[in-house]
Design a protein around this motif. Structure first.
Motif, short mmCIF file in Angstrom:
data_model
loop_
_atom_site.label_atom_id
_atom_site.label_comp_id
_atom_site.label_asym_id
_atom_site.label_seq_id
_atom_site.Cartn_x
_atom_site.Cartn_y
_atom_site.Cartn_z
N ALA A 55 13.40 -1.13 -2.46
CA ALA A 55 13.30 -1.77 -3.55
C ALA A 55 12.73 -1.07 -4.38
O ALA A 55 11.63 -0.26 -4.47
N VAL A 56 12.54 -0.63 -6.12
CA VAL A 56 12.72 -0.36 -7.37
C VAL A 56 12.34 -0.97 -8.97
O VAL A 56 13.68 -1.42 -8.81
N ASP A 57 10.92 -1.04 -9.05
CA ASP A 57 11.27 -1.52 -10.24
C ASP A 57 10.13 -0.53 -11.27
O ASP A 57 9.49 0.07 -11.57
N PRO A 58 11.58 -0.35 -11.81
CA PRO A 58 11.62 0.66 -12.99
C PRO A 58 10.38 1.04 -13.98
O PRO A 58 9.86 1.54 -15.02
N SER A 59 10.14 -1.18 -14.67
CA SER A 59 9.32 -1.10 -15.40
C SER A 59 8.25 -1.12 -15.13
O SER A 59 7.30 -1.23 -16.01
N GLY A 60 7.85 -1.65 -13.77
CA GLY A 60 6.48 -1.77 -13.67
C GLY A 60 5.85 -3.22 -14.07
O GLY A 60 4.76 -2.91 -14.60
N GLU A 61 6.54 -3.64 -14.40
CA GLU A 61 6.11 -5.28 -15.34
C GLU A 61 6.04 -6.53 -14.21
O GLU A 61 5.79 -7.47 -14.33
N LEU A 62 6.40 -6.31 -13.09
CA LEU A 62 6.99 -7.26 -12.08
C LEU A 62 5.45 -7.91 -10.92
O LEU A 62 4.54 -6.82 -11.28
N SER A 63 5.45 -8.48 -11.00
CA SER A 63 3.61 -8.84 -10.34
C SER A 63 3.64 -8.79 -9.10
O SER A 63 4.83 -8.50 -8.22
N GLU A 64 2.96 -9.12 -8.31
CA GLU A 64 2.56 -8.26 -6.70
C GLU A 64 3.57 -9.42 -6.28
O GLU A 64 4.36 -9.70 -5.42
N THR A 65 3.42 -11.15 -6.40
CA THR A 65 4.03 -12.00 -6.11
C THR A 65 5.64 -11.85 -6.44
O THR A 65 6.29 -12.02 -5.43
N GLN A 66 5.84 -11.14 -7.18
CA GLN A 66 7.58 -11.09 -7.62
C GLN A 66 7.93 -9.54 -6.82
O GLN A 66 9.29 -9.87 -6.60
N HIS A 67 7.06 -9.13 -6.31
CA HIS A 67 7.55 -8.35 -5.72
C HIS A 67 7.75 -8.37 -4.59
O HIS A 67 8.83 -7.91 -3.40
N HIS A 68 7.25 -9.10 -3.60
CA HIS A 68 7.28 -10.15 -2.32
C HIS A 68 8.63 -10.38 -2.51
O HIS A 68 9.50 -10.65 -1.33
N ARG A 69 8.78 -11.45 -3.27
CA ARG A 69 9.87 -12.20 -3.40
C ARG A 69 11.27 -11.03 -3.74
O ARG A 69 12.56 -12.06 -3.23
N VAL A 70 11.29 -10.26 -4.48
CA VAL A 70 12.36 -8.81 -4.52
C VAL A 70 12.86 -8.31 -2.91
O VAL A 70 13.55 -8.24 -3.53
N ALA A 71 12.06 -8.46 -2.48
CA ALA A 71 12.37 -8.08 -1.03
C ALA A 71 12.96 -8.74 -0.16
O ALA A 71 13.42 -7.74 0.60
N SER A 72 12.11 -9.24 -0.13
CA SER A 72 13.09 -10.85 0.45
C SER A 72 14.06 -11.45 0.31
O SER A 72 15.02 -11.07 1.23
N GLU A 73 14.68 -10.84 -1.46
CA GLU A 73 15.75 -10.88 -1.75
C GLU A 73 16.93 -9.75 -1.57
O GLU A 73 18.03 -10.09 -0.62
N LEU A 74 16.59 -8.61 -1.38
CA LEU A 74 17.22 -7.13 -1.07
C LEU A 74 17.07 -6.81 0.36
O LEU A 74 17.62 -5.73 0.48
N GLY A 75 15.99 -7.53 1.72
CA GLY A 75 15.46 -7.39 2.36
C GLY A 75 15.01 -5.49 2.56
O GLY A 75 15.41 -5.24 3.91
N THR A 76 13.89 -5.64 2.19
CA THR A 76 13.26 -4.50 1.96
C THR A 76 12.26 -4.23 2.29
O THR A 76 11.67 -6.12 2.12
N SER A 77 11.52 -3.23 2.77
CA SER A 77 10.16 -3.16 3.06
C SER A 77 9.43 -3.70 2.28
O SER A 77 8.21 -4.98 2.74
N GLY A 78 9.23 -3.30 1.48
CA GLY A 78 8.23 -3.49 -0.15
C GLY A 78 8.80 -2.86 -1.47
O GLY A 78 10.11 -2.73 -1.28
N VAL A 79 8.34 -2.59 -2.28
CA VAL A 79 8.92 -2.63 -3.71
C VAL A 79 8.23 -1.24 -4.51
O VAL A 79 6.96 -1.69 -4.16
#
Length: 293
Positions: A23-47
């Motif tokens: 997963a890629v966060d182009p804006s860089g505005e998401l927090s680390e907690t939100q990164h973990h939630r995105v990774a969990s939702e999309l099934g990726t190892s990280g963001v």
């Protein structure tokens, strides 16, 4: 909830929905907690997020997939027209910043510090049992290229297998692999052979990880770096190759190719394909609501 652009990019993919998803966060505005939630939702190892010339990788499952992250992040944004070729820095947790190059063709190269290979604290019989192959398939090639451990990015256990048919028939037992890697103090097990599916690659590898779905990763840039350092130490290519291609993921239907320079501290990387370019509604850190596409 905030609506944020998010990309899903397949690092090292040879075809759509191949390779390793990031997963890629182009804006860089998401927090680390939100990164973990995105990774969990999309099934990726990280963001991955990008801020100027710095790429940050949030490791969400402990696999330390820094090369996959860098490749997906830079290639994905380059393919989108949002990033120019050049040198960048990768920041990943407590690791020192790593130098990354993006060329005009969208190919990413990560200059990866790699520890020298050393004998592992586990034997071939145990490795064979863990991945479900006959020990004899490891012992004949192992006479010249013994199993090894590389202590970088969580540790990689390496074992050569004589033929592709035996690599393809491997059936890892998750519990045994976990016990083996714990004893070897490693994060991943790379079983490899010089039999390949295509003429353009020199090595076929399977990356076993008990934390992964079906106990296997489609690709691992860190694993390829460890493997190439091991092959360099044993002069396998004897100066005939400056760079090799390592194919993997074919037997879990996510084919990939990672390129690596043949040297003690290899540079590794490749290209990536974008699977999703859209928006997610991401809850705030203290909100237990679900992510919405």
């Amino acid at each position: 909830m905030q609506r944020r652009e998010v990309l899903l990019v397949d690092a090292f993919a040879d075809e759509p929905t191949g390779g390793r998803p990031v997963a890629v966060d182009p804006s860089g505005e998401l927090s680390e907690t939100q990164h973990h939630r995105v990774a969990s939702e999309l099934g990726t190892s990280g963001v991955v997020s990008v801020d100027g010339d710095t790429i940050s990788y949030t490791d969400c499952d402990g696999s330390q997939a820094v090369v996959s992250g860098a490749t997906a992040g830079l290639a994905g944004l380059y393919n989108r027209g949002a990033l120019e070729p050049g040198m960048y820095e990768l920041a990943a947790g407590e690791s020192e910043s790593i130098e990354v190059n993006l060329d005009k063709h969208g190919t990413v190269t990560v200059h990866l510090p790699t520890a020298p290979p050393e004998p592992p604290a586990v034997d071939v019989d145990w490795i064979a049992d863990a991945i479900g192959v006959d020990a004899a398939t490891l012992e004949d090639v192992g006479a010249d290229l013994p199993a090894a451990r590389v202590d970088s990015f969580g540790g990689t256990l390496l074992v050569a297998v004589n033929f592709l048919e035996h690599v393809s028939g491997a059936s890892p037992d998750r519990g045994t692999v976990a016990h083996l890697l714990d004893a070897a103090d490693c994060r991943r097990l790379v079983a490899f052979t010089f039999d390949t599916l295509v003429a353009e690659t020199e090595v076929h590898a399977r990356v076993f990880d008990p934390e992964a779905r079906d106990c296997e990763r489609p690709a691992s840039g860190v694993g390829v770096a460890a493997c190439t350092a091991h092959l360099t130490e044993h002069a396998v290519f004897d100066g005939e190759r400056d760079e090799i291609g390592v194919e993997s993921g074919a037997f879990i239907e996510r084919p990939s190719t990672v390129r690596a320079t043949v040297e003690p501290e290899p540079s590794v990387g490749g290209t990536a394909l974008t699977t999703l370019d859209g928006e997610l509604a991401v809850p705030e850190d203290d909100d237990d609501d679900i992510i919405e596409v």
